[in-house]
Design a protein around this motif. Structure first.
Motif, short mmCIF file in Angstrom:
data_model
loop_
_atom_site.label_atom_id
_atom_site.label_comp_id
_atom_site.label_asym_id
_atom_site.label_seq_id
_atom_site.Cartn_x
_atom_site.Cartn_y
_atom_site.Cartn_z
N TYR A 32 4.12 30.71 26.96
CA TYR A 32 4.82 30.73 28.43
C TYR A 32 4.13 31.81 29.19
O TYR A 32 4.22 31.88 30.34
CB TYR A 32 6.33 31.72 27.73
N VAL A 35 1.91 29.56 31.08
CA VAL A 35 2.51 29.00 32.13
C VAL A 35 2.85 29.86 33.16
O VAL A 35 2.74 29.70 34.27
CB VAL A 35 3.92 28.44 31.47
N ILE A 124 9.62 25.53 29.49
CA ILE A 124 8.51 25.44 30.50
C ILE A 124 9.31 24.77 31.55
O ILE A 124 8.74 24.96 32.80
CB ILE A 124 7.37 24.96 29.80
N ARG A 128 8.47 26.40 35.38
CA ARG A 128 7.40 25.73 36.41
C ARG A 128 8.18 25.05 37.59
O ARG A 128 7.51 24.71 38.70
CB ARG A 128 6.83 24.64 35.73
N MET A 158 -0.48 23.65 31.79
CA MET A 158 0.59 23.45 31.54
C MET A 158 0.61 22.64 30.03
O MET A 158 1.00 23.04 28.98
CB MET A 158 1.59 22.63 32.39
#
Ligand code: SF4
Ligand code: SF4
Length: 204
Positions: A32, A35, A124, A128, A158
Protein backbone atom coordinates in the motif's frame (compact mmCIF):
# COMPACT_ATOMS: atom_id res chain seq x y z
CA UNK A 1 9.63 7.17 -1.87
CA UNK A 2 9.71 10.86 -0.90
CA UNK A 3 10.79 11.54 2.70
CA UNK A 4 7.41 12.94 3.73
CA UNK A 5 5.59 9.96 2.22
CA UNK A 6 7.94 7.54 3.96
CA UNK A 7 7.21 9.34 7.22
CA UNK A 8 3.45 9.02 6.65
CA UNK A 9 3.76 5.30 5.97
CA UNK A 10 5.87 4.86 9.12
CA UNK A 11 3.37 6.85 11.17
CA UNK A 12 0.56 4.55 10.03
CA UNK A 13 2.61 1.48 10.95
CA UNK A 14 3.45 2.89 14.34
CA UNK A 15 -0.20 3.41 15.16
CA UNK A 16 -1.29 -0.04 14.09
CA UNK A 17 1.22 -2.51 15.46
CA UNK A 18 -1.37 -5.14 16.36
CA UNK A 19 -2.67 -5.05 12.83
CA UNK A 20 0.80 -5.20 11.31
CA UNK A 21 1.70 -8.32 13.32
CA UNK A 22 -1.15 -10.33 11.74
CA UNK A 23 -0.07 -12.73 8.94
CA UNK A 24 0.49 -10.95 5.65
CA UNK A 25 -0.40 -7.48 6.90
CA UNK A 26 3.14 -6.15 6.98
CA UNK A 27 3.57 -7.22 3.34
CA UNK A 28 0.30 -5.57 2.43
CA UNK A 29 1.21 -2.32 4.18
CA UNK A 30 4.46 -2.28 2.21
CA UNK A 31 2.44 -2.76 -0.96
CA UNK A 32 0.00 0.00 0.00
CA UNK A 33 2.87 2.39 0.76
CA UNK A 34 4.29 1.69 -2.70
CA UNK A 35 0.91 2.27 -4.34
CA UNK A 36 0.32 5.48 -2.39
CA UNK A 37 3.73 6.80 -3.44
CA UNK A 38 3.09 5.86 -7.08
CA UNK A 39 -0.29 7.57 -7.01
CA UNK A 40 1.13 10.68 -5.30
CA UNK A 41 3.88 10.90 -7.92
CA UNK A 42 1.36 10.58 -10.75
CA UNK A 43 -0.88 13.26 -9.20
CA UNK A 44 2.10 15.59 -8.83
CA UNK A 45 2.61 15.42 -12.60
CA UNK A 46 -0.92 16.70 -13.29
CA UNK A 47 -1.72 20.36 -13.91
CA UNK A 48 -4.64 20.47 -11.50
CA UNK A 49 -5.58 18.89 -8.17
CA UNK A 50 -7.93 15.89 -8.15
CA UNK A 51 -11.67 16.45 -7.97
CA UNK A 52 -11.82 13.84 -5.18
CA UNK A 53 -12.52 15.14 -1.71
CA UNK A 54 -14.09 14.35 1.66
CA UNK A 55 -17.64 13.01 1.42
CA UNK A 56 -17.31 12.34 -2.29
CA UNK A 57 -18.08 8.65 -2.54
CA UNK A 58 -19.95 7.67 -5.68
CA UNK A 59 -16.87 5.66 -6.64
CA UNK A 60 -17.65 3.35 -3.66
CA UNK A 61 -21.00 2.46 -5.22
CA UNK A 62 -19.71 0.32 -8.03
CA UNK A 63 -17.91 -3.07 -8.15
CA UNK A 64 -14.62 -2.78 -6.25
CA UNK A 65 -11.97 -5.38 -7.13
CA UNK A 66 -9.93 -6.76 -4.24
CA UNK A 67 -7.50 -9.60 -3.64
CA UNK A 68 -7.90 -12.18 -0.82
CA UNK A 69 -5.21 -10.51 1.29
CA UNK A 70 -6.91 -7.12 0.91
CA UNK A 71 -10.22 -8.62 1.97
CA UNK A 72 -8.54 -10.18 4.99
CA UNK A 73 -7.05 -6.78 5.84
CA UNK A 74 -10.49 -5.18 5.82
CA UNK A 75 -11.81 -7.87 8.15
CA UNK A 76 -8.87 -7.56 10.53
CA UNK A 77 -9.00 -3.79 10.52
CA UNK A 78 -12.68 -3.84 11.46
CA UNK A 79 -11.97 -6.32 14.25
CA UNK A 80 -8.82 -4.76 15.67
CA UNK A 81 -8.94 -1.08 14.96
CA UNK A 82 -12.51 0.17 14.90
CA UNK A 83 -14.00 1.51 18.13
CA UNK A 84 -17.14 -0.40 19.26
CA UNK A 85 -19.54 2.25 17.93
CA UNK A 86 -18.01 2.11 14.44
CA UNK A 87 -17.89 -1.69 14.60
CA UNK A 88 -21.61 -1.80 15.39
CA UNK A 89 -22.30 0.52 12.46
CA UNK A 90 -20.26 -1.76 10.25
CA UNK A 91 -22.09 -4.87 11.47
CA UNK A 92 -25.39 -3.15 10.69
CA UNK A 93 -24.04 -2.25 7.25
CA UNK A 94 -22.99 -5.88 6.69
CA UNK A 95 -26.47 -7.12 7.67
CA UNK A 96 -28.19 -4.53 5.49
CA UNK A 97 -25.80 -5.32 2.69
CA UNK A 98 -26.64 -9.03 3.02
CA UNK A 99 -30.41 -8.38 3.00
CA UNK A 100 -30.54 -5.85 0.22
CA UNK A 101 -27.72 -6.85 -2.05
CA UNK A 102 -29.23 -7.47 -5.46
CA UNK A 103 -26.39 -6.39 -7.65
CA UNK A 104 -22.62 -6.34 -7.52
CA UNK A 105 -22.93 -2.64 -8.29
CA UNK A 106 -24.30 -1.83 -4.83
CA UNK A 107 -22.38 0.25 -2.30
CA UNK A 108 -19.28 -1.18 -0.67
CA UNK A 109 -20.30 -2.36 2.83
CA UNK A 110 -17.44 -0.33 4.35
CA UNK A 111 -19.02 2.90 3.13
CA UNK A 112 -20.35 4.34 6.39
CA UNK A 113 -22.23 7.65 6.35
CA UNK A 114 -20.50 8.69 3.15
CA UNK A 115 -16.99 7.87 4.41
CA UNK A 116 -14.75 4.85 4.13
CA UNK A 117 -14.88 2.81 7.35
CA UNK A 118 -11.53 1.21 6.59
CA UNK A 119 -9.67 4.06 4.92
CA UNK A 120 -6.10 3.16 6.04
CA UNK A 121 -6.42 -0.34 4.59
CA UNK A 122 -8.70 0.31 1.62
CA UNK A 123 -7.76 -1.86 -1.36
CA UNK A 124 -5.42 -0.81 -4.13
CA UNK A 125 -8.38 -0.27 -6.46
CA UNK A 126 -9.64 2.45 -4.09
CA UNK A 127 -6.21 3.95 -3.49
CA UNK A 128 -5.42 4.39 -7.16
CA UNK A 129 -8.84 5.60 -8.36
CA UNK A 130 -8.49 9.36 -8.67
CA UNK A 131 -10.56 11.60 -10.92
CA UNK A 132 -9.83 15.11 -12.20
CA UNK A 133 -12.05 17.83 -13.64
CA UNK A 134 -15.26 17.48 -11.70
CA UNK A 135 -16.46 15.05 -9.03
CA UNK A 136 -18.20 11.95 -10.35
CA UNK A 137 -21.96 12.08 -10.62
CA UNK A 138 -24.22 9.45 -9.04
CA UNK A 139 -23.83 6.22 -10.97
CA UNK A 140 -21.00 7.57 -13.10
CA UNK A 141 -18.07 5.31 -13.89
CA UNK A 142 -15.53 7.90 -14.99
CA UNK A 143 -13.37 5.22 -16.62
CA UNK A 144 -16.22 4.90 -19.13
CA UNK A 145 -17.65 8.41 -19.33
CA UNK A 146 -14.39 10.42 -19.35
CA UNK A 147 -11.32 8.20 -19.17
CA UNK A 148 -9.04 11.18 -19.83
CA UNK A 149 -10.02 12.55 -16.39
CA UNK A 150 -9.01 9.36 -14.58
CA UNK A 151 -5.52 9.06 -13.14
CA UNK A 152 -3.42 6.35 -14.73
CA UNK A 153 -0.67 5.56 -12.22
CA UNK A 154 2.30 3.62 -13.54
CA UNK A 155 1.18 0.02 -14.04
CA UNK A 156 4.61 -1.38 -13.30
CA UNK A 157 4.53 0.28 -9.85
CA UNK A 158 1.05 -1.11 -9.16
CA UNK A 159 2.09 -4.61 -10.21
CA UNK A 160 5.34 -4.38 -8.23
CA UNK A 161 3.27 -3.49 -5.16
CA UNK A 162 1.06 -6.55 -5.63
CA UNK A 163 4.11 -8.78 -6.04
CA UNK A 164 5.34 -7.72 -2.60
CA UNK A 165 2.46 -9.76 -1.18
CA UNK A 166 3.37 -12.98 -3.00
CA UNK A 167 5.01 -14.62 0.07
CA UNK A 168 1.60 -14.70 1.80
CA UNK A 169 0.05 -16.39 -1.22
CA UNK A 170 2.91 -18.88 -1.53
CA UNK A 171 1.89 -20.32 1.84
CA UNK A 172 -1.68 -20.84 0.68
CA UNK A 173 -1.64 -21.36 -3.09
CA UNK A 174 0.42 -23.55 -5.39
CA UNK A 175 2.92 -21.12 -6.80
CA UNK A 176 6.40 -21.74 -8.20
CA UNK A 177 9.32 -20.20 -6.33
CA UNK A 178 10.19 -18.00 -9.29
CA UNK A 179 7.41 -16.30 -11.15
CA UNK A 180 7.58 -13.76 -13.97
CA UNK A 181 5.83 -10.40 -13.79
CA UNK A 182 3.31 -11.65 -16.37
CA UNK A 183 2.63 -14.83 -14.38
CA UNK A 184 2.16 -12.82 -11.21
CA UNK A 185 -0.26 -10.51 -13.01
CA UNK A 186 -2.25 -13.51 -14.26
CA UNK A 187 -2.24 -15.03 -10.77
CA UNK A 188 -3.61 -11.89 -9.14
CA UNK A 189 -6.20 -11.51 -11.87
CA UNK A 190 -7.35 -15.06 -11.10
CA UNK A 191 -7.72 -14.56 -7.33
CA UNK A 192 -9.28 -11.10 -7.47
CA UNK A 193 -12.95 -10.78 -6.63
CA UNK A 194 -15.15 -7.76 -5.94
CA UNK A 195 -15.90 -6.49 -2.45
CA UNK A 196 -19.62 -6.75 -3.08
CA UNK A 197 -19.29 -10.51 -3.71
CA UNK A 198 -17.73 -11.22 -0.28
CA UNK A 199 -20.11 -12.75 2.32
CA UNK A 200 -19.48 -9.98 4.85
CA UNK A 201 -22.55 -10.76 6.93
CA UNK A 202 -21.10 -14.14 7.87
CA UNK A 203 -17.96 -12.40 9.21
CA UNK A 204 -19.91 -10.02 11.44
S1 SF4 B 1 -13.33 9.01 -7.78
FE1 SF4 B 1 -15.12 10.31 -8.22
S2 SF4 B 1 -16.63 9.83 -6.61
FE2 SF4 B 1 -14.65 9.03 -5.95
S3 SF4 B 1 -13.81 10.65 -4.62
FE3 SF4 B 1 -13.00 10.95 -6.72
S4 SF4 B 1 -14.41 12.38 -7.71
FE4 SF4 B 1 -15.44 11.58 -5.90
S1 SF4 C 1 -13.07 0.16 0.93
FE1 SF4 C 1 -13.54 2.28 1.44
S2 SF4 C 1 -12.78 3.48 -0.31
FE2 SF4 C 1 -12.92 1.34 -0.99
S3 SF4 C 1 -14.97 1.17 -1.90
FE3 SF4 C 1 -15.15 0.57 0.25
S4 SF4 C 1 -15.77 2.44 1.31
FE4 SF4 C 1 -14.95 3.05 -0.69
Amino acid sequence: MAASQEKDAQRFRYNNRRFERMPGMSLLLDAYALVDCGVAESIALQKEPPACGPGCCYCCIQPIPATPLEILALRLFAELELPPSRRDALKAAFALFHRERTTLGGACPFLLEGCCGAYPVRPIACRRYVVFGQPCKAGEDATQTRPADVLHPRQDAMQAALRLTLPWYRERYTLPEHITAEEAQAFFRGVTTVLQAVPWASYA
